[in-house]
Design an enzyme around this catalytic site. Structure first.
Site, PDB file in Angstrom:
ATOM      1  N   ASP A 186      -3.850  -7.054  -7.479  1.00  0.00           N
ATOM      2  CA  ASP A 186      -5.231  -7.437  -7.810  1.00  0.00           C
ATOM      3  C   ASP A 186      -5.445  -7.094  -9.285  1.00  0.00           C
ATOM      4  O   ASP A 186      -6.162  -6.154  -9.621  1.00  0.00           O
ATOM      5  CB  ASP A 186      -6.201  -6.676  -6.908  1.00  0.00           C
TER       6      ASP A 186
ATOM      7  N   HIS B   1       0.830  -1.205   0.000  1.00  0.00           N
ATOM      8  CA  HIS B   1       0.000   0.000   0.000  1.00  0.00           C
ATOM      9  C   HIS B   1       0.870   1.263   0.000  1.00  0.00           C
ATOM     10  O   HIS B   1       0.581   2.232  -0.698  1.00  0.00           O
ATOM     11  CB  HIS B   1      -0.876   0.044   1.253  1.00  0.00           C
TER      12      HIS B   1
HETATM   13  P1  AMP Z   1      -6.546  -3.781  -0.431  1.00  0.00           P
HETATM   14  O1  AMP Z   1      -6.346  -3.015   0.825  1.00  0.00           O
HETATM   15  O2  AMP Z   1      -6.125  -5.215  -0.334  1.00  0.00           O
HETATM   16  O3  AMP Z   1      -7.916  -3.602  -1.018  1.00  0.00           O
HETATM   17  O4  AMP Z   1      -5.545  -3.146  -1.493  1.00  0.00           O
HETATM   18  C1  AMP Z   1      -5.607  -1.783  -1.804  1.00  0.00           C
HETATM   19  C2  AMP Z   1      -4.751  -1.522  -3.025  1.00  0.00           C
HETATM   20  O5  AMP Z   1      -3.401  -1.906  -2.739  1.00  0.00           O
HETATM   21  C3  AMP Z   1      -5.197  -2.328  -4.255  1.00  0.00           C
HETATM   22  O6  AMP Z   1      -5.086  -1.500  -5.405  1.00  0.00           O
HETATM   23  C4  AMP Z   1      -4.201  -3.456  -4.292  1.00  0.00           C
HETATM   24  O7  AMP Z   1      -3.979  -3.982  -5.575  1.00  0.00           O
HETATM   25  C5  AMP Z   1      -2.961  -2.759  -3.771  1.00  0.00           C
HETATM   26  N1  AMP Z   1      -2.009  -3.728  -3.227  1.00  0.00           N
HETATM   27  C6  AMP Z   1      -2.222  -4.623  -2.237  1.00  0.00           C
HETATM   28  N2  AMP Z   1      -1.125  -5.379  -2.049  1.00  0.00           N
HETATM   29  C7  AMP Z   1      -0.212  -4.962  -2.947  1.00  0.00           C
HETATM   30  C8  AMP Z   1       1.124  -5.364  -3.271  1.00  0.00           C
HETATM   31  N3  AMP Z   1       1.740  -6.366  -2.625  1.00  0.00           N
HETATM   32  N4  AMP Z   1       1.759  -4.710  -4.261  1.00  0.00           N
HETATM   33  C9  AMP Z   1       1.150  -3.708  -4.931  1.00  0.00           C
HETATM   34  N5  AMP Z   1      -0.095  -3.286  -4.679  1.00  0.00           N
HETATM   35  C10 AMP Z   1      -0.762  -3.903  -3.703  1.00  0.00           C
END
Ligand code: AMP
Length: 280
Positions: free
Chosen positions: A150, A34
């Site tokens: 994602d 994030h």
């Molecule tokens: P989430 O909190 O899981 O909904 O993720 C929020 C954003 O962070 C989304 O756009 C995810 O694709 C991105 N994200 C989560 N983990 C990663 C990672 N390891 N590398 C890059 N982006 C990430």
């Protein structure tokens, strides 16, 4: 740091804001993945706003909505350290004041939302599209930053922006990984010590699949079959392992430029997803 919990305060701030704004939507429990998005966002806009909301609409029955880690205190601390000044952290009453049963829903194209994760998570991408449409209307950013972790979500949202004429520039961010290759994820903390040891095998197998499908004309389904067996032997329950086009997400009979391997697998109670492009 400005922390908004209500739409009115957020809108007031947005209307008075000078310069461009990038939105980084998250479900909180922030990690290095994030924070990389936040840093990338800061290179493309004058201001960055991170939203933190565990969206119930995108969880199916029996999924981990109730136990999804919520840690607003440490999220705010990490964001402060990363130089992020603005956070939107609404609750369910703010996001869904009329409840979630009888609601206007945004339905993404079936070709993108019914494959891969869409097969085991029906309604997931409608939940994502709906909450994201609401956030975009509330925040009105010039730039939207999403992670390639994602990847299917990224493609679904890209079409949502085009189909619904959102005037926002989508900025994809590369996947951030731990030293052993495991992609950072809020769900990694569900892993036991033993599962955490095994988890990087998912990425290692994706790397191997990319290498093999570049080297030979082998049928991706056969390659996937052997890889699935190896992962299952290590303790994974593989949900899918597929070669698809990185834009249309359609299945591919062989590797070609723009192709990408996609994986979802369970380790115990934890569902992991990952993907890797074939750089031909
Ligand atoms: P989430 O909190 O899981 O909904 O993720 C929020 C954003 O962070 C989304 O756009 C995810 O694709 C991105 N994200 C989560 N983990 C990663 C990672 N390891 N590398 C890059 N982006 C990430």
């Amino acid at each position: 740091m400005a922390i908004f919990k209500e739409i009115a305060g957020l809108r007031h701030w947005r209307q008075a804001l000078k310069g461009t704004l990038a939105l980084v939507p998250t479900m909180g429990n922030l990690h290095a993945g994030h924070l990389a998005l936040v840093r990338l966002a800061a290179t493309r806009a004058d201001h960055v706003l991170v939203s933190i909301y565990v969206n119930p609409l995108q969880f199916g029955p029996g999924e981990d909505f109730d136990r999804y880690p919520r840690n607003l205190g440490s999220d705010l601390q990490l964001l402060g350290e990363a130089g992020c000044q603005n956070v939107f952290a609404p609750d369910d009453n703010v996001m869904y004041p009329y409840g979630r049963q009888d609601l206007a829903i945004v339905l993404p194209p079936r070709s993108l939302s019914s494959v891969l994760c869409g097969r085991s998570r029906p309604g997931h991408f409608a939940g994502v599209s709906t909450v994201l449409s609401k956030l975009l209307h509330m925040v009105a950013p010039e730039v939207l930053v999403l992670g390639e972790k994602d990847y299917q979500q990224l493609r679904v949202v890209q079409r949502l922006l085009e189909d619904c004429n959102f005037a926002v520039q989508l900025l994809p961010a590369p996947i951030q990984r731990e030293a052993d290759g495991l992609a950072y994820s809020s769900r990694n903390q569900y892993l036991s010590t033993e599962e955490r040891r095994i988890a990087p095998l998912l990425f290692q197998h994706l790397q191997e699949l990319v290498r093999r499908s570049k080297e030979s004309d082998a049928d991706p389904a056969l390659l996937a079959q052997a890889t699935r067996a190896s992962l299952e032997l290590a303790g994974f329950v593989v949900e899918y392992l597929e070669l698809r086009d990185g834009t249309s997400l359609q299945s591919l009979p062989r590797a070609r430029p723009g192709a990408r391997w996609f994986a979802a697998a369970r380790l115990g109670r934890t569902r992991l997803i990952d993907n890797l492009a074939i750089d031909l």
